[in-house]
Design an enzyme around this catalytic site. Sequence first.
Site, PDB file in Angstrom:
ATOM      1  N   HIS A  96       0.836  -1.111  -0.143  1.00 35.37           N
ATOM      2  CA  HIS A  96      -0.098   0.090  -0.072  1.00 35.37           C
ATOM      3  C   HIS A  96       0.967   1.280   0.000  1.00 35.37           C
ATOM      4  CE1 HIS A  96      -3.436  -2.635   0.821  1.00 35.37           C
ATOM      5  NE2 HIS A  96      -2.814  -3.057   2.183  1.00 35.37           N
ATOM      6  N   HIS A 121       5.612   6.576   6.675  1.00 35.37           N
ATOM      7  CA  HIS A 121       5.213   6.287   5.374  1.00 35.37           C
ATOM      8  C   HIS A 121       4.752   7.190   4.768  1.00 35.37           C
ATOM      9  CE1 HIS A 121       1.529   5.930   7.613  1.00 35.37           C
ATOM     10  NE2 HIS A 121       0.836   6.502   6.636  1.00 35.37           N
ATOM     11  N   HIS A 123       2.057   8.865   1.259  1.00 35.28           N
ATOM     12  CA  HIS A 123       1.368   8.906   0.383  1.00 35.28           C
ATOM     13  C   HIS A 123       1.365   9.882  -0.636  1.00 35.28           C
ATOM     14  CE1 HIS A 123      -1.370   7.167   3.387  1.00 35.28           C
ATOM     15  NE2 HIS A 123      -0.908   7.801   4.195  1.00 35.28           N
ATOM     16  N   GLU A 134      -2.768  13.492   1.560  1.00 36.06           N
ATOM     17  CA  GLU A 134      -4.165  13.234   1.917  1.00 36.06           C
ATOM     18  C   GLU A 134      -4.942  14.498   2.359  1.00 36.06           C
ATOM     19  OE1 GLU A 134      -3.524   9.470   4.282  1.00 36.06           O
ATOM     20  OE2 GLU A 134      -4.489   8.840   2.437  1.00 36.06           O
ATOM     21  N   HIS A 147       3.699  10.720   6.672  1.00 30.74           N
ATOM     22  CA  HIS A 147       3.125  10.649   8.039  1.00 30.74           C
ATOM     23  C   HIS A 147       4.072   9.742   8.990  1.00 30.74           C
ATOM     24  CE1 HIS A 147      -1.226  10.426   6.221  1.00 30.74           C
ATOM     25  NE2 HIS A 147      -0.881  11.612   6.361  1.00 30.74           N
ATOM     26  N   THR A 228      -6.204   6.729   8.065  1.00 37.70           N
ATOM     27  CA  THR A 228      -6.410   6.922   6.826  1.00 37.70           C
ATOM     28  C   THR A 228      -6.466   5.663   5.947  1.00 37.70           C
ATOM     29  OG1 THR A 228      -4.414   7.581   5.829  1.00 37.70           O
ATOM     30  CG2 THR A 228      -5.924   9.499   6.905  1.00 37.70           C
ATOM     31  N   THR A 229      -6.281   4.669   6.517  1.00 38.39           N
ATOM     32  CA  THR A 229      -6.390   3.191   5.736  1.00 38.39           C
ATOM     33  C   THR A 229      -7.056   2.205   6.741  1.00 38.39           C
ATOM     34  OG1 THR A 229      -4.260   2.509   6.987  1.00 38.39           O
ATOM     35  CG2 THR A 229      -4.072   3.538   4.815  1.00 38.39           C
TER      36      THR A 229
HETATM   37 ZN   LIG Z   1      -0.595   7.639   6.339  1.00 39.74          ZN
END
Ligand SMILES: [Zn+2]
Length: 350
Positions: A96, A121, A123, A134, A147, A228-229
């Site tokens: 992901h 991680h 995005h 995000e 993040h 957010t996941t």
């Molecule tokens: Zn995140």
Amino acid sequence: MSAKSFSIVTAAAMLILFQKTQLSVQAPLNGSKWSYIGPDGEKTWPKKYPFCGGVFQSPIDFHNDILQYDTTLLPLELVGYNVSSTDHFMLTNNGHSVRMSLFPTMHIRNLPFQYTATQLHLHWGNRNKPEGSEHTVSGRHFAAELHIVHYNSDKYPDVTAAIDKSDGLAVLAILIEIGPFNPSYEKIFSHFQNVKYKDQVALVPGFDIQELLPDQLDEYYRYEGSLTTPPCYPSVLWTVFRHPVKVSQEQASLTLETALYCTQPNDPAPLEMVNNFRDIQEFDERLVSVSFRQGVVLSVVLASVLGVIIMLAVAFWLLRKKNCKKEREDNRRVIYKPAFDKEDDNTSKV
Ligand SMILES: [Zn+2]
């Protein structure tokens, strides 16, 4: 065995343990999988993960109507973020995103509890539309978002215990935009070629993680939201820094937007790891606290000035309309009288 190679072996052993822990955190109870597009895309998340359709969801848009200046928000203090280059972070492609494990010696001060770092991680978007942050500001996406995830180590023994608790997590979010080359981000990006496919792992020499943050740690948005996941637990105290950091176009496009896959190397249907960001969530009847005043005050001043201008314009227009009407009425009277004279004149001419 040298101290350095021992450190790498220890790191590798920790990595296996870490991955098992993370998998147990990520794996849903019913064994379902999720993705950002396709049949398991985010519209379907609430069916398998009910919290994704629940309250306090993230990410959100920061716009003036929901921002509230809060004098109690202190500049964040980050402890133990400067990690020696003899230690190694573990970088993993989890299908992901790319996740880098962090050390339990790293924590945040100046929050209601002590929050200890666990992983970071990213995005991002894609090369045709590099707008993959995000969170958004007044509807505007940034190129990417970092993040840094921490758990409440005052109350919980580890991230697994904390992840579904309302005060369990604190995430620092850094908005990333396009600008000059960023040597600090390159310390992670340069290893992406070794984690191109799902489940691949690489070791990253330690460095000062604070280099990944903006210089000003005292200006940020703060609100209570969620992962957010999936499973989207509403367990996150969010701190989104107001000032973005910059990476070069080349770093963003080559490293983030073309380099990675959600699938394993032998997968017959390889899937590029792009657009791994969740849509903006509703934010009804809640407020975001902000530690800075300028933008809010400025917007209030601008709104007031605009309001006065509109009122003056309307008043001027009404006044003008009234005057025009009066003028027309006067003109009619004026034209009416000489019209006879003119007609008389014309008649006399005919
Ligand atoms: Zn995140």
